[in-house]
Motif scaffolding. Structure first.
Motif, PDB file in Angstrom:
ATOM      1  N   VAL A 160       0.834  -1.202   0.000  1.00 47.53           N
ATOM      2  CA  VAL A 160       0.000   0.000   0.000  1.00 47.53           C
ATOM      3  C   VAL A 160       0.866   1.248   0.000  1.00 47.53           C
ATOM      4  CG1 VAL A 160      -1.750   1.288   1.275  1.00 47.53           C
ATOM      5  CG2 VAL A 160      -1.917  -1.191   1.091  1.00 47.53           C
ATOM      6  N   THR A 161       1.934   1.235   0.796  1.00 50.17           N
ATOM      7  CA  THR A 161       2.844   2.376   0.813  1.00 50.17           C
ATOM      8  C   THR A 161       3.504   2.585  -0.536  1.00 50.17           C
ATOM      9  OG1 THR A 161       3.301   1.958   3.160  1.00 50.17           O
ATOM     10  CG2 THR A 161       4.846   3.354   1.983  1.00 50.17           C
ATOM     11  N   ALA A 162       3.879   1.487  -1.208  1.00 53.41           N
ATOM     12  CA  ALA A 162       4.486   1.599  -2.541  1.00 53.41           C
ATOM     13  C   ALA A 162       3.503   2.172  -3.550  1.00 53.41           C
ATOM     14  CB  ALA A 162       4.989   0.236  -2.990  1.00 53.41           C
ATOM     15  N   VAL A 163       2.234   1.731  -3.487  1.00 53.35           N
ATOM     16  CA  VAL A 163       1.217   2.272  -4.408  1.00 53.35           C
ATOM     17  C   VAL A 163       1.002   3.756  -4.148  1.00 53.35           C
ATOM     18  CG1 VAL A 163      -1.220   2.141  -5.064  1.00 53.35           C
ATOM     19  CG2 VAL A 163       0.102   0.045  -4.727  1.00 53.35           C
ATOM     20  N   GLY A 164       0.960   4.151  -2.877  1.00 54.64           N
ATOM     21  CA  GLY A 164       0.776   5.569  -2.568  1.00 54.64           C
ATOM     22  C   GLY A 164       1.907   6.424  -3.110  1.00 54.64           C
ATOM     23  N   TRP A 165       3.163   5.957  -2.931  1.00 52.36           N
ATOM     24  CA  TRP A 165       4.293   6.708  -3.478  1.00 52.36           C
ATOM     25  C   TRP A 165       4.272   6.705  -5.017  1.00 52.36           C
ATOM     26  CZ3 TRP A 165       7.323  10.092  -1.234  1.00 52.36           C
ATOM     27  CH2 TRP A 165       7.453  10.071   0.155  1.00 52.36           C
ATOM     28  N   SER A 166       3.754   5.646  -5.593  1.00 50.02           N
ATOM     29  CA  SER A 166       3.645   5.621  -7.062  1.00 50.02           C
ATOM     30  C   SER A 166       2.688   6.698  -7.550  1.00 50.02           C
ATOM     31  CB  SER A 166       3.154   4.236  -7.519  1.00 50.02           C
ATOM     32  OG  SER A 166       4.071   3.232  -7.141  1.00 50.02           O
ATOM     33  N   PHE A 167       1.520   6.844  -6.883  1.00 44.56           N
ATOM     34  CA  PHE A 167       0.595   7.920  -7.267  1.00 44.56           C
ATOM     35  C   PHE A 167       1.230   9.287  -7.061  1.00 44.56           C
ATOM     36  CE2 PHE A 167      -2.828   4.714  -6.966  1.00 44.56           C
ATOM     37  CZ  PHE A 167      -3.523   5.019  -8.123  1.00 44.56           C
ATOM     38  N   GLY A 168       2.026   9.437  -5.985  1.00 42.99           N
ATOM     39  CA  GLY A 168       2.710  10.709  -5.793  1.00 42.99           C
ATOM     40  C   GLY A 168       3.712  10.997  -6.889  1.00 42.99           C
ATOM     41  N   LEU A 169       4.448   9.952  -7.304  1.00 41.76           N
ATOM     42  CA  LEU A 169       5.400  10.140  -8.404  1.00 41.76           C
ATOM     43  C   LEU A 169       4.688  10.469  -9.708  1.00 41.76           C
ATOM     44  CD1 LEU A 169       7.915   7.239  -7.661  1.00 41.76           C
ATOM     45  CD2 LEU A 169       8.304   9.700  -7.372  1.00 41.76           C
ATOM     46  N   ILE A 170       3.518   9.833  -9.944  1.00 41.41           N
ATOM     47  CA  ILE A 170       2.755  10.139 -11.159  1.00 41.41           C
ATOM     48  C   ILE A 170       2.292  11.591 -11.151  1.00 41.41           C
ATOM     49  CG2 ILE A 170       0.610   9.636 -12.392  1.00 41.41           C
ATOM     50  CD1 ILE A 170       0.958   6.718 -11.519  1.00 41.41           C
ATOM     51  N   ALA A 171       1.794  12.050  -9.992  1.00 38.72           N
ATOM     52  CA  ALA A 171       1.334  13.437  -9.909  1.00 38.72           C
ATOM     53  C   ALA A 171       2.485  14.402 -10.126  1.00 38.72           C
ATOM     54  CB  ALA A 171       0.683  13.682  -8.546  1.00 38.72           C
ATOM     55  N   SER A 172       3.631  14.126  -9.508  1.00 37.37           N
ATOM     56  CA  SER A 172       4.789  14.991  -9.720  1.00 37.37           C
ATOM     57  C   SER A 172       5.258  14.913 -11.166  1.00 37.37           C
ATOM     58  CB  SER A 172       5.929  14.581  -8.773  1.00 37.37           C
ATOM     59  OG  SER A 172       5.562  14.802  -7.437  1.00 37.37           O
ATOM     60  N   GLY A 173       5.201  13.715 -11.782  1.00 37.28           N
ATOM     61  CA  GLY A 173       5.592  13.594 -13.187  1.00 37.28           C
ATOM     62  C   GLY A 173       4.687  14.390 -14.104  1.00 37.28           C
ATOM     63  N   VAL A 174       3.378  14.394 -13.798  1.00 37.09           N
ATOM     64  CA  VAL A 174       2.448  15.199 -14.604  1.00 37.09           C
ATOM     65  C   VAL A 174       2.779  16.679 -14.496  1.00 37.09           C
ATOM     66  CG1 VAL A 174       0.042  15.916 -14.802  1.00 37.09           C
ATOM     67  CG2 VAL A 174       0.612  13.496 -14.534  1.00 37.09           C
ATOM     68  N   LEU A 175       3.062  17.131 -13.284  1.00 34.25           N
ATOM     69  CA  LEU A 175       3.401  18.544 -13.097  1.00 34.25           C
ATOM     70  C   LEU A 175       4.706  18.899 -13.801  1.00 34.25           C
ATOM     71  CD1 LEU A 175       2.455  19.044  -9.328  1.00 34.25           C
ATOM     72  CD2 LEU A 175       1.151  19.742 -11.343  1.00 34.25           C
ATOM     73  N   VAL A 176       5.701  18.016 -13.711  1.00 30.06           N
ATOM     74  CA  VAL A 176       6.975  18.286 -14.378  1.00 30.06           C
ATOM     75  C   VAL A 176       6.801  18.291 -15.894  1.00 30.06           C
ATOM     76  CG1 VAL A 176       9.305  17.384 -14.772  1.00 30.06           C
ATOM     77  CG2 VAL A 176       8.360  17.409 -12.464  1.00 30.06           C
ATOM     78  N   ALA A 177       6.050  17.330 -16.425  1.00 32.03           N
ATOM     79  CA  ALA A 177       5.825  17.279 -17.874  1.00 32.03           C
ATOM     80  C   ALA A 177       5.075  18.514 -18.363  1.00 32.03           C
ATOM     81  CB  ALA A 177       5.046  16.011 -18.225  1.00 32.03           C
ATOM     82  N   HIS A 178       4.085  18.954 -17.603  1.00 31.43           N
ATOM     83  CA  HIS A 178       3.360  20.179 -17.991  1.00 31.43           C
ATOM     84  C   HIS A 178       4.274  21.384 -17.954  1.00 31.43           C
ATOM     85  CE1 HIS A 178       0.885  23.762 -17.003  1.00 31.43           C
ATOM     86  NE2 HIS A 178       0.151  23.300 -18.023  1.00 31.43           N
ATOM     87  N   ALA A 179       5.169  21.440 -16.938  1.00 38.16           N
ATOM     88  CA  ALA A 179       6.083  22.584 -16.852  1.00 38.16           C
ATOM     89  C   ALA A 179       7.051  22.603 -18.018  1.00 38.16           C
ATOM     90  CB  ALA A 179       6.838  22.536 -15.531  1.00 38.16           C
ATOM     91  N   LEU A 180       7.489  21.422 -18.462  1.00 39.23           N
ATOM     92  CA  LEU A 180       8.444  21.371 -19.567  1.00 39.23           C
ATOM     93  C   LEU A 180       7.792  21.712 -20.902  1.00 39.23           C
ATOM     94  CD1 LEU A 180      10.498  18.178 -18.582  1.00 39.23           C
ATOM     95  CD2 LEU A 180      11.137  20.583 -18.276  1.00 39.23           C
ATOM     96  N   THR A 181       6.500  21.421 -21.042  1.00 34.69           N
ATOM     97  CA  THR A 181       5.804  21.709 -22.314  1.00 34.69           C
ATOM     98  C   THR A 181       5.110  23.042 -22.316  1.00 34.69           C
ATOM     99  OG1 THR A 181       3.854  20.530 -21.487  1.00 34.69           O
ATOM    100  CG2 THR A 181       5.473  19.263 -22.783  1.00 34.69           C
ATOM    101  N   ALA A 182       5.069  23.708 -21.180  1.00 33.95           N
ATOM    102  CA  ALA A 182       4.378  25.005 -21.119  1.00 33.95           C
ATOM    103  C   ALA A 182       5.223  26.071 -21.801  1.00 33.95           C
ATOM    104  CB  ALA A 182       4.099  25.375 -19.671  1.00 33.95           C
ATOM    105  N   ASP A 183       4.545  27.001 -22.454  1.00 34.62           N
ATOM    106  CA  ASP A 183       5.248  28.077 -23.153  1.00 34.62           C
ATOM    107  C   ASP A 183       5.611  29.218 -22.204  1.00 34.62           C
ATOM    108  OD1 ASP A 183       5.016  26.662 -25.495  1.00 34.62           O
ATOM    109  OD2 ASP A 183       3.079  27.604 -26.032  1.00 34.62           O
ATOM    110  N   ASP A 184       4.808  29.450 -21.213  1.00 44.86           N
ATOM    111  CA  ASP A 184       5.061  30.520 -20.264  1.00 44.86           C
ATOM    112  C   ASP A 184       4.967  29.976 -18.836  1.00 44.86           C
ATOM    113  OD1 ASP A 184       2.436  29.943 -20.448  1.00 44.86           O
ATOM    114  OD2 ASP A 184       1.710  32.019 -20.362  1.00 44.86           O
TER     115      ASP A 184
END
Length: 284
Positions: free
Chosen positions: A68-92
């Motif tokens: 359960v702890t591993a799954v929770g950290w996986s969702f956290g990594l996915i959320a952080s990955g989404v934010l990082v990917a959006h930041a890298l593709t954002a124009d401003d």
């Protein structure tokens, strides 16, 4: 005390969920319908929130589940990955999005800290007992330090007094030795003086004509050696047996060994205790 750890974790979780949902809707909204993007964002946040709730339930029961702890950290990594990917593709505002990309992981870390606090939390009674034990230990340490300082001061005073007394004794002995040395010097000068010799001659000549008195300084200790006492000749075994028999049979009934030995010594005879007892056994 509980709110100091749970409140920051809850606020960080809410902020990260809102940011994750907003980024997923804005990022995927241009490619897919906004409803699909909303479902994806809610899925990420819902999975994270579900695992977090299950972890909290296990922690309340005193249990822990690594999957359960591993799954929770996986969702956290996915959320952080989404934010990082959006930041890298954002124009401003790329830097601003990167600055908040760590919030999901930070929220998980805060919940971890809160769990550690719960596992180590103590009741007020236990805390009071620990505080009392620590205070007692501090009091005993302070008393021990004070006792050591007092003993050290007392020992220093005693050593100072002993040293001063020893110095006084040494000074008195030095003065006494100096006085004695002067007296001996005076006596020696008087003995060797011509006037003293004539005076002694005038005193002793009427008594013993032609004899000059000899006056020597007194000598500490014996002036003449004491002659050693000559030990009596040792008796032979036969002579010793005869003497023991004579003393033993001098009375009726015969004397005991103790009485015989006392009379043997009183008569001036000399023999070791071993030889005397052996002669007694031979005679008796």
């Amino acid at each position: 005390m509980r709110t100091r750890t749970v409140l920051p974790a809850a606020v960080m979780t809410a902020v990260s969920m809102v940011l994750t949902l907003a980024v997923v809707v804005m990022w995927l909204g241009a490619a897919v319908p906004w409803a699909v993007a909303l479902v994806v964002g809610l899925g990420i946040d819902g999975g994270w929130l579900a695992t977090l709730a299950y972890e909290r339930r296990l922690a309340a029961q005193g249990d822990h589940s690594t999957p359960v702890t591993a799954v929770g950290w996986s969702f956290g990594l996915i959320a952080s990955g989404v934010l990082v990917a959006h930041a890298l593709t954002a124009d401003d505002a790329r830097g601003a999005w990167l600055a908040v990309a760590w919030l999901p992981l930070a929220a998980k870390a805060l919940w971890l800290v809160h769990g550690l606090w719960e596992r180590t939390a103590l009741t007020p009674a236990a805390l009071d007992a620990i505080a009392g034990i620590q205070q007692e230990a501090r009091d005993e340490a302070a008393v021990a330090r004070a006792r050591l300082r007092a003993e050290a001061a007392t020992e220093e005073t005693r050593l100072t007094a002993v040293t001063a007394a020893g110095a006084r004794v040494a000074r008195v002995q030095a003065r006494t030795a100096e006085t004695l040395a002067g007296a001996w010097s005076t006596l020696e000068a008087a003995r060797r003086g011509e006037d003293t010799g004539r005076a002694l001659t005038s005193v002793t000549s009427p008594v013993t004509p032609g004899v000059t008195a000899r006056w020597d300084l007194p000598v500490w200790g014996l002036s003449e050696p004491v002659p050693a006492l000559e030990s009596a000749a040792a008796l032979t075994d036969t002579a010793l047996d005869d003497v023991v028999r004579e003393i033993r049979d001098s009375e009726t009934p015969a004397l005991s060994y103790r009485e015989m030995a006392a009379r043997f010594r009183a008569a001036g005879h000399s023999a070791s205790e071993v030889r005397l007892r052996a002669a007694w056994k031979r005679v008796a």
